[in-house]
Design a protein around this motif. Structure first.
Motif, PDB file in Angstrom:
ATOM      1  N   THR A  95       0.840  -1.198   0.000  1.00 45.31           N
ATOM      2  CA  THR A  95       0.000   0.000   0.000  1.00 45.31           C
ATOM      3  C   THR A  95       0.877   1.250   0.000  1.00 45.31           C
ATOM      4  N   SER A  96       0.253   2.397  -0.224  1.00 44.31           N
ATOM      5  CA  SER A  96       1.003   3.650  -0.187  1.00 44.31           C
ATOM      6  C   SER A  96       1.554   3.909   1.211  1.00 44.31           C
ATOM      7  N   ASP A  97       0.812   3.516   2.257  1.00 39.17           N
ATOM      8  CA  ASP A  97       1.301   3.683   3.624  1.00 39.17           C
ATOM      9  C   ASP A  97       2.563   2.855   3.857  1.00 39.17           C
ATOM     10  N   ILE A  98       2.551   1.598   3.378  1.00 42.74           N
ATOM     11  CA  ILE A  98       3.728   0.740   3.524  1.00 42.74           C
ATOM     12  C   ILE A  98       4.913   1.343   2.779  1.00 42.74           C
ATOM     13  N   TYR A  99       4.700   1.776   1.548  1.00 44.64           N
ATOM     14  CA  TYR A  99       5.788   2.331   0.746  1.00 44.64           C
ATOM     15  C   TYR A  99       6.361   3.583   1.413  1.00 44.64           C
ATOM     16  N   ASN A 100       5.481   4.453   1.857  1.00 41.64           N
ATOM     17  CA  ASN A 100       5.949   5.701   2.468  1.00 41.64           C
ATOM     18  C   ASN A 100       6.730   5.446   3.755  1.00 41.64           C
ATOM     19  N   ARG A 101       6.276   4.455   4.529  1.00 37.90           N
ATOM     20  CA  ARG A 101       6.997   4.141   5.766  1.00 37.90           C
ATOM     21  C   ARG A 101       8.429   3.725   5.454  1.00 37.90           C
ATOM     22  N   TRP A 102       8.623   2.845   4.488  1.00 37.51           N
ATOM     23  CA  TRP A 102       9.960   2.374   4.165  1.00 37.51           C
ATOM     24  C   TRP A 102      10.779   3.449   3.446  1.00 37.51           C
ATOM     25  N   PHE A 103      10.112   4.349   2.744  1.00 37.58           N
ATOM     26  CA  PHE A 103      10.805   5.478   2.123  1.00 37.58           C
ATOM     27  C   PHE A 103      11.366   6.412   3.200  1.00 37.58           C
ATOM     28  N   LEU A 104      10.575   6.640   4.256  1.00 41.04           N
ATOM     29  CA  LEU A 104      11.021   7.516   5.331  1.00 41.04           C
ATOM     30  C   LEU A 104      12.172   6.891   6.119  1.00 41.04           C
ATOM     31  N   ARG A 105      12.226   5.594   6.182  1.00 42.14           N
ATOM     32  CA  ARG A 105      13.329   4.932   6.874  1.00 42.14           C
ATOM     33  C   ARG A 105      14.647   5.210   6.167  1.00 42.14           C
ATOM     34  N   ASP A 106      14.651   5.084   4.834  1.00 40.47           N
ATOM     35  CA  ASP A 106      15.869   5.331   4.060  1.00 40.47           C
ATOM     36  C   ASP A 106      15.491   5.512   2.594  1.00 40.47           C
ATOM     37  N   LYS A 107      15.442   6.762   2.150  1.00 35.76           N
ATOM     38  CA  LYS A 107      15.020   7.054   0.782  1.00 35.76           C
ATOM     39  C   LYS A 107      16.028   6.573  -0.253  1.00 35.76           C
ATOM     40  N   ASN A 108      17.247   6.233   0.192  1.00 37.28           N
ATOM     41  CA  ASN A 108      18.276   5.761  -0.734  1.00 37.28           C
ATOM     42  C   ASN A 108      18.246   4.254  -0.947  1.00 37.28           C
ATOM     43  N   ASP A 109      17.352   3.589  -0.305  1.00 38.78           N
ATOM     44  CA  ASP A 109      17.217   2.142  -0.465  1.00 38.78           C
ATOM     45  C   ASP A 109      16.961   1.827  -1.941  1.00 38.78           C
ATOM     46  N   PRO A 110      17.832   1.042  -2.584  1.00 37.16           N
ATOM     47  CA  PRO A 110      17.639   0.758  -4.015  1.00 37.16           C
ATOM     48  C   PRO A 110      16.344   0.026  -4.327  1.00 37.16           C
ATOM     49  N   ALA A 111      15.752  -0.618  -3.331  1.00 33.26           N
ATOM     50  CA  ALA A 111      14.473  -1.307  -3.567  1.00 33.26           C
ATOM     51  C   ALA A 111      13.346  -0.331  -3.823  1.00 33.26           C
ATOM     52  N   LEU A 112      13.566   0.949  -3.496  1.00 34.81           N
ATOM     53  CA  LEU A 112      12.514   1.945  -3.651  1.00 34.81           C
ATOM     54  C   LEU A 112      12.600   2.667  -4.994  1.00 34.81           C
ATOM     55  N   PHE A 118       9.212  -3.578  -5.286  1.00 33.56           N
ATOM     56  CA  PHE A 118       8.631  -2.872  -4.152  1.00 33.56           C
ATOM     57  C   PHE A 118       7.999  -1.564  -4.618  1.00 33.56           C
ATOM     58  N   VAL A 119       6.826  -1.670  -5.208  1.00 33.02           N
ATOM     59  CA  VAL A 119       6.074  -0.504  -5.673  1.00 33.02           C
ATOM     60  C   VAL A 119       4.632  -0.642  -5.204  1.00 33.02           C
ATOM     61  N   VAL A 120       3.950   0.473  -5.091  1.00 31.83           N
ATOM     62  CA  VAL A 120       2.557   0.468  -4.642  1.00 31.83           C
ATOM     63  C   VAL A 120       1.716  -0.385  -5.576  1.00 31.83           C
ATOM     64  N   GLY A 121       0.956  -1.288  -4.990  1.00 31.79           N
ATOM     65  CA  GLY A 121       0.092  -2.169  -5.757  1.00 31.79           C
ATOM     66  C   GLY A 121       0.704  -3.510  -6.077  1.00 31.79           C
ATOM     67  N   ALA A 122       2.027  -3.647  -5.876  1.00 27.55           N
ATOM     68  CA  ALA A 122       2.691  -4.922  -6.149  1.00 27.55           C
ATOM     69  C   ALA A 122       2.417  -5.908  -5.017  1.00 27.55           C
ATOM     70  N   PRO A 123       2.581  -7.216  -5.271  1.00 30.60           N
ATOM     71  CA  PRO A 123       2.359  -8.208  -4.206  1.00 30.60           C
ATOM     72  C   PRO A 123       3.356  -8.023  -3.060  1.00 30.60           C
ATOM     73  N   LEU A 124       2.872  -8.205  -1.846  1.00 26.45           N
ATOM     74  CA  LEU A 124       3.708  -8.177  -0.651  1.00 26.45           C
ATOM     75  C   LEU A 124       4.058  -9.615  -0.308  1.00 26.45           C
ATOM     76  N   ASN A 125       5.353  -9.942  -0.314  1.00 26.03           N
ATOM     77  CA  ASN A 125       5.751 -11.318  -0.055  1.00 26.03           C
ATOM     78  C   ASN A 125       6.702 -11.415   1.127  1.00 26.03           C
ATOM     79  N   LYS A 126       7.050 -12.643   1.497  1.00 21.28           N
ATOM     80  CA  LYS A 126       7.852 -12.879   2.696  1.00 21.28           C
ATOM     81  C   LYS A 126       9.257 -12.310   2.600  1.00 21.28           C
ATOM     82  N   GLY A 127       9.732 -12.080   1.399  1.00 21.35           N
ATOM     83  CA  GLY A 127      11.064 -11.536   1.226  1.00 21.35           C
ATOM     84  C   GLY A 127      11.132 -10.030   1.381  1.00 21.35           C
ATOM     85  N   MET A 128      10.050  -9.421   1.834  1.00 18.43           N
ATOM     86  CA  MET A 128       9.999  -7.981   2.060  1.00 18.43           C
ATOM     87  C   MET A 128       9.812  -7.723   3.552  1.00 18.43           C
TER      88      MET A 128
END
Length: 486
Positions: A95-112, A118-128
């Motif tokens: 969700t957008s809330d999940i994405y924003n939370r992890w963006f605020l943790r570290d905006k330089n994370d290459p997964a973002l 790791f994009v809004v609307g994509a499946p959330l799996n155990k490797g995240m």
């Protein structure tokens, strides 16, 4: 109570069934084909381990070790067969809330970045990391009670739990859950206590020392030797940012309440502080660690290191699961298996009469020790299992201790026949010791009914070590305790 979807086993009923199967004391096992890491002798069916990493506002919503349970889920070479780890409250999409939370943790994370999973609307799996986290601030007590184990792993020195959060954790353990609190380097409490008066203080460098071999955290299903225990704390701390510390009493004086959490692994350098302590809390368990166990599992997989946190703390995990430290893996699996110990006749200190076990089909006798013929309408007691040992009283009022798995060497002397010589002589069981209660207890006769044994760990103030005792009460009111592991 745990969620209604979980199967319950009435212990008194289970004990009666065991007695009928073997005309005495019976242990159960699955059919042939058991894996080497199988914790349970009947674990042919799959068992879901419901686990999560708890975040909370007081800890700055950090998630220092997001992939502990995912790595444990992936390590089939250690993971007991049939186990699978899940977060029952995890969503299905980002969700957008999940994405924003992890963006605020570290905006330089290459997964973002663009073109990643790791994009809004994509499946959330155990490797995240977001799959495993649950917010303690907002989760209800009823939802929290769905879990078997929750991990609170922080690096902040400004952690503060509200009264509501402490009550949620207390209720969770009362209902049978395990709370694992770990200092990942720098943890301390800003104000007020944890569930017990607790601080973390800087340690003095020194090899870790095991105080007991008999606690489930160090012996079941994986044996951790005293030599292995010296390496529980990673001296190099390649991924550890803030150094290590040890759990001590609130205010820094002596051990954190040893009557609630018994010290198991001590720092030899400090002499006063425990690296790992554990104890029963209600019907559940409380484990307090400053040894970086969770970090030793989660942080070596090679993923992105978020700002201010240990390795592999980004939005998507690394995949070098084989780099997890073996001694940390063993201790964590033992921690989860600890929920299977049944030290009292009613299941746990809250007398709920149930345990969180999914017992499957195709049960078969594993071994039987047929006791003497009961007399005077005294059929003996039920059986309890604690730390891999089964205790019961037969119809002649003799208290017995049997190795639940006869081929296991409980005293590490190289001979699987522990105590009384029997298994080595062809018997199907391994009796460790017995005591005639008619001689050991005042006024007890053959006809006197004896309770089902109760086993417990106590802190011995004289030796400064934990001690395991087994107690029984006779119908004449006499209670006696014996050394469970002489």
């Amino acid at each position: 109570m745990k969620a209604m979807s979980m199967k319950r086993v009435n212990l008194s009923s289970a004990v009666r069934t065991m007695a009928v199967m073997a005309l005495g004391l019976t242990s159960l096992a699955c059919m042939p084909g058991r894996a080497h890491a199988d914790v349970f002798s009947y674990a042919a069916e799959r068992r879901q381990i419901k686990a999560c990493v708890l975040t909370c506002g007081g800890a700055g919503q950090e998630n220092a070790v997001p992939y502990v349970f995912y790595v444990m889920d992936q390590r089939a070479d250690y993971r007991p067969s049939g186990w699978t780890f899940v977060n029952p409250l995890a969503g299905t999409t980002i969700t957008s809330d999940i994405y924003n939370r992890w963006f605020l943790r570290d905006k330089n994370d290459p997964a973002l970045g663009a073109n990643t999973p790791f994009v809004v609307g994509a499946p959330l799996n155990k490797g995240m990391g977001a799959y495993w986290e649950v917010n303690l601030d907002t989760i209800s007590s009823q939802d929290l009670d769905q879990f078997d184990i929750v991990l609170l792993g922080y690096t902040s020195n400004n952690v503060s739990f509200s009264t509501d959060e402490r009550e949620k954790l207390r209720h969770f353990m009362d209902a049978g859950g395990t709370v694992w609190l770990e200092d990942e380097g720098g943890l301390n409490f800003a104000k007020g206590p944890f569930l017990i008066g607790l601080d973390f203080s800087a340690n003095t460098a020194g090899a870790s020392t095991m105080l007991t071999r008999h606690h489930p955290l160090v012996n079941f299903p994986f044996e951790i030797s005293p030599v292995e225990a010296t390496g529980i704390e990673d001296a190099n701390y390649t991924h550890h940012l803030h150094g290590s510390s040890d759990a001590v009493a609130y205010g820094g004086l002596g051990l954190a309440n040893p009557y609630v959490v018994v010290p198991l692994i001590m720092n030899a350098g400090s002499g006063k502080a425990a690296m790992i302590s554990a104890g029963d809390y209600g019907a559940g368990h409380l484990v307090i660690s400053s040894a970086g166990v969770a970090e030793g599992i989660s942080s070596h997989a090679g993923g992105y290191q978020a700002a201010g946190e240990p390795g592999n703390s980004g939005a998507i995990t690394g995949t070098n699961f084989g780099s997890a430290r073996s001694v940390d893996m063993k201790l964590a699996y033992n921690m989860i298996a600890w929920t299977t110990s049944v030290p009292t006749a009613s299941g746990n200190p809250r007398r709920t009469g149930a345990v969180n076990e999914d017992i499957g089909s195709r049960l078969a006798p594993k071994w039987a020790a047929v006791g003497p013929v009961p007399n005077n309408a005294n059929s003996g007691s039920g059986a309890v299992m604690y730390k891999g040992v089964v205790f019961y009283v037969d119809g002649q009022n003799v208290l017995h201790a049997f190795d639940a798995d006869p081929i296991t060497d409980l005293d590490y002397d190289g001979n699987p026949d522990d105590g009384i010589p029997d298994f080595i002589n062809g018997k199907p069981y391994d009796q460790i010791w017995n005591v005639d209660l008619t001689k050991a207890m005042t006024g007890v006769k053959l006809s006197t009914r004896i309770s089902t044994p109760t086993v417990m760990s106590v802190f011995d103030v004289i030796t400064g070590r934990p001690h395991d005792i087994v107690g029984v009460t006779a119908a004449n009111g006499v209670t006696a305790f014996f050394d469970a592991f002489p």
